[in-house]
Design an enzyme around this catalytic site. Structure first.
Site, PDB file in Angstrom:
ATOM      1  N   ARG A 234       0.856  -1.185   0.000  1.00 48.43           N
ATOM      2  CA  ARG A 234       0.000   0.000   0.000  1.00 48.43           C
ATOM      3  C   ARG A 234       0.891   1.234   0.000  1.00 48.43           C
ATOM      4  O   ARG A 234       1.989   1.221   0.594  1.00 48.43           O
ATOM      5  CB  ARG A 234      -0.858   0.037   1.268  1.00 48.43           C
ATOM      6  N   HIS A 282      -1.383   0.711  -9.803  1.00 51.18           N
ATOM      7  CA  HIS A 282      -2.073  -0.220  -8.879  1.00 51.18           C
ATOM      8  C   HIS A 282      -2.775  -1.319  -9.678  1.00 51.18           C
ATOM      9  O   HIS A 282      -4.003  -1.452  -9.636  1.00 51.18           O
ATOM     10  CB  HIS A 282      -3.074   0.528  -7.989  1.00 51.18           C
TER      11      HIS A 282
END
Ligand code: GLV
Length: 319
Positions: A234, A282
């Site tokens: 993350r 992502h």
């Protein structure tokens, strides 16, 4: 008794996301156990029994007093467990998917091989029509791959890289058995040991209060000079300025980043202009919508029957 399902009616759920149009993606025509609607199509919020969520708004859960289950669309649940309106005592589940883990393993291996074999230089040569080899690859034994996060995803990534010939060392909070070619280091200090021994460090940690900002100057200083970071966890794991300093000083030689503190990575962000950073949006590894809905419907069925669903997370631990 109108909210109690008869067993033949689909159970009603709501899509909650501030960043993704879940309704257009997360449909599974053959799945009759659940029915999902966006908030604006829900007439009676008290009839909603579950939510499929990804980055919900801070107050999103307050409108549904009878929620029994909240599912992520992915392996990560941080945007749910950190949501201020997350109701206490409601089951939170995440997706656990071997196919997703395999896609992650392939993605991670691509980055390791790219850095090890100087692929960006080779591609740049080819783009300019130059037949030119890069430096001979260093031996595998000098390219230990370190892995932070050793759940299904971490183990699958570790096995893929071990099969290619890379020595692999993984940090696991709970410890655990190694396998041929994979050493597992457990307990206090395991992340530092992995940092110390890794030529390439792959981050797959969940985001929790303990892992926020772990990829920082102190951590990079533990790594061998010229090491490489592959950041697939993350964005909040990484202190961005510390990465830039480590690259500028040569402490790290390159980085691959798939996740960012702000997504999409803003136009003009300094990362975009760095030749030593490979940026992807992502995209490392999703689960298919069909699989997400199948796992969600299984979990709804379990919860409605009063049983504990698979892949339950501890909202306080954050994974
Ligand atoms: C993707 O970001 C995931 O959490 O699986």
């Amino acid at each position: 008794m109108k909210d109690v399902p008869t067993g033949t009616e689909p159970v009603l759920g709501v899509y909650l996301s501030t960043t993704i149009d879940l309704k257009s993606r997360y449909v599974s025509p053959g799945e009759t156990r659940v029915r999902l609607l966006p908030p604006e199509e829900i007439e009676d919020p008290s009839a909603v029994q579950f939510a499929l969520a990804w980055r919900p708004a801070p107050d999103d859960f307050t409108r549904y007093p009878n929620l029994k289950l909240i599912s992520s669309i992915a392996a990560g649940v941080d945007s749910i467990t950190n949501c201020p309106s997350l109701p206490e005592g409601v089951a939170v589940v995440r997706v656990r998917d071997e196919a997703q883990a395999s896609r992650m393993a392939a993605f991670a291996a691509w980055h390791v091989v790219t850095h090890h074999r100087h692929m960006t230089e080779l591609l740049a040569n080819a783009a300019e029509g130059r037949w030119q080899r890069a430096a001979a690859p260093e031996p595998f034994h000098d390219w230990t791959v370190g892995i932070l996060g050793y759940g299904l995803m971490g183990r699958t990534v570790a096995r893929g890289l071990a099969a290619l010939g890379y020595p692999v060392i993984a940090a696991s909070r709970r410890g655990g058995e190694g396998e041929p070619g994979i050493e597992v280091v457990g307990g206090e200090g395991s992340m530092r040991e992995v940092a110390r021994r890794s030529k390439v460090l792959i981050n797959l940690l969940p985001l929790t209060e303990h892992t926020r900002d772990v990829l920082n100057a102190d951590f990079f200083a533990q790594m061998p000079k010229g090491a490489v970071l592959v950041q697939l966890g993350r964005g909040e794991h990484l202190v961005e300025d510390d990465l830039l300093e480590a690259l500028d000083s040569g402490q790290l030689s390159a980085a691959s980043l798939d996740v960012f503190r702000t997504e999409p990575l803003p136009e003009g962000h300094v990362f975009w202009s760095r030749p030593d950073i490979i940026i992807t949006p992502h995209t490392a590894s999703d689960t298919t919508p069909q699989e997400v809905i199948r796992q969600l419907a299984d979990a709804v069925e379990e919860v409605m029957a009063g049983r504990s669903p698979a892949n339950l997370v501890d909202p306080h631990a954050g994974y």
